[in-house]
Design an enzyme around this catalytic site. Structure first.
Site, PDB file in Angstrom:
ATOM      1  CB  THR A 198      -0.846  -0.037   1.289  1.00 56.74           C
ATOM      2  OG1 THR A 198      -1.741  -1.123   1.168  1.00 56.74           O
ATOM      3  CG2 THR A 198      -1.614   1.233   1.537  1.00 56.74           C
ATOM      4  CB  THR A 224       0.958   0.125   4.997  1.00 52.11           C
ATOM      5  OG1 THR A 224       1.104  -1.128   4.281  1.00 52.11           O
ATOM      6  CG2 THR A 224       2.243   0.403   5.745  1.00 52.11           C
ATOM      7  N   GLY A 225      -0.761  -2.303   6.394  1.00 58.64           N
ATOM      8  CA  GLY A 225      -0.648  -3.523   7.194  1.00 58.64           C
ATOM      9  C   GLY A 225      -1.859  -4.397   6.983  1.00 58.64           C
TER      10      GLY A 225
HETATM   11  N1  ASP Z   1      -3.777  -2.262   4.541  1.00 63.61           N
HETATM   12  C1  ASP Z   1      -3.990  -2.809   3.245  1.00 63.61           C
HETATM   13  C2  ASP Z   1      -5.211  -3.673   3.264  1.00 63.61           C
HETATM   14  O1  ASP Z   1      -5.399  -4.417   4.195  1.00 63.61           O
HETATM   15  C3  ASP Z   1      -2.862  -3.627   2.738  1.00 63.61           C
HETATM   16  C4  ASP Z   1      -1.517  -3.035   2.894  1.00 63.61           C
HETATM   17  O2  ASP Z   1      -1.315  -2.073   3.624  1.00 63.61           O
HETATM   18  O3  ASP Z   1      -0.606  -3.537   2.240  1.00 63.61           O
HETATM   19  O4  ASP Z   1      -5.941  -3.646   2.305  1.00 63.61           O
END
Ligand code: ASP
Length: 325
Positions: free
Chosen positions: A190, A241-242
């Site tokens: 992300t 992000t996560g």
């Molecule tokens: N937070 C994003 C999601 O769960 C994914 C990511 O941050 O890579 O869609």
């Protein structure tokens, strides 16, 4: 009164980045693109542009790069498609805009911005979001624009591992197993940005392809105001992000800002408590970038790496991937 230094921070995701599987050349490619994006956002601020424009300018560059899981580099869903989410928030007015599950929009952050500026709503999803994009004269791209061999391979790997995790439970669909699997081994990437402009206005934005192998119209934290994105003048701006399921449940971006606002915690302490204490206890992996009204920046993450860059007024960009560099 002295104005605080304008500043910007960006991220390009956390998660299954490890020193073991990223070559020096790959690392350099990420660092170069992060630097380009943070410098572009910085220039907007330097020329007196507002924090919202700095945020979208930086995010557009990351969306257009195949390196990151947003826009061009969006990951595949279980069914082999791409469904993107994005949101943006204006700290000055607490206005916000978000889109979820869009499939043909080259730069989803721009559509989120249009939802904020040009519609009476905060969040539009799927076909409705694209219908709105049509009325706003957005260019549509064919779904194949988001295809890439590398991401497709990630989908195949992820599906194989997911099947294995589930078949350990006698072949029955086991959602706890898939959740555990996703938390350990899904691909993040992300992108997001937070900024403080010369006028003292904060803004935050986030854009993503979501999680590899996501199913059933799944929407993550990125388009959810208070989970993946939050901004409030005099308090802070956050982009996350996560593992989105945890970031929604723990209301990560909003919680960090609440600690700053109501408990007078520093941005460093507030962000650290949520990412490195609360989320770790819960089992949620990821990180945030956060900035406060004085231009202080925190970038905690509880994974091995998080692609990120910061630049404060009068300084050069700092680009980092790992905890220490
Ligand atoms: N937070 C994003 C999601 O769960 C994914 C990511 O941050 O890579 O869609």
């Amino acid at each position: 009164a002295q104005t605080p230094p304008f500043s910007i921070a960006i991220h390009g995701g956390a998660g299954t980045i490890s020193k073991a599987n990223l070559t020096d050349e790959q690392q350099q490619a990420y660092r170069d693109k992060l630097k380009q994006a943070v410098d572009a956002g910085y220039k907007v601020l330097e020329h007196g542009g507002d924090s919202l424009t700095a945020v979208t300018t930086a995010i557009n560059i990351l969306e257009d790069s195949p390196l990151f899981n947003a826009g061009k580099g969006a990951v595949y869903t279980y069914d082999g498609g791409h469904e993107m989410d994005a949101s943006i928030m204006d700290g000055r007015t607490l206005n916000a805009g978000a889109v979820a599950g869009v499939k043909h929009i080259k730069n989803p952050i721009d559509l989120a911005r249009a939802v904020m500026d040009k519609s009476p709503h905060v969040m539009l999803s799927g076909e409705g979001a694209e219908e709105f994009a049509l009325t706003q004269g957005f260019d549509f791209v064919p779904v194949t624009y988001f295809d890439s061999d590398a991401r497709y391979q990630q989908l195949l790997d992820a599906k194989a591992k997911l099947k294995q995790a589930e078949s350990n439970q006698e072949g029955k669909a086991d959602y706890q197993a898939s959740l555990n699997y996703l938390d350990l081994d899904y691909k993040f990437g992300t992108v997001g940005a937070v900024a403080l402009d010369k006028q003292g206005n904060l803004a935050a934005g986030t854009s993503t392809g979501g999680m590899t192998v996501k199913r059933f119209g799944r929407i993550g934290d990125s388009p959810v105001i208070g989970a993946g994105t939050y901004a409030e003048n005099q308090v802070c701006a956050v982009s996350a992000t996560g593992h989105g399921e945890y970031f929604i449940r723990y209301h990560v971006a909003g919680d960090i800002c609440a600690k700053v606002k109501y408990q007078q915690k520093s941005i460093l302490q507030a962000a650290d408590e949520v990412i490195n204490q609360r989320l770790i206890t819960a089992g949620g992996t990821g990180g945030v970038i956060a900035i406060d009204q004085r231009g202080n920046i925190a970038t905690p993450f509880n994974t091995e790496g998080m692609y990120r860059a910061t630049r404060k007024q009068g300084e050069q960009a700092k680009v980092m991937i790992w905890q220490d560099n």
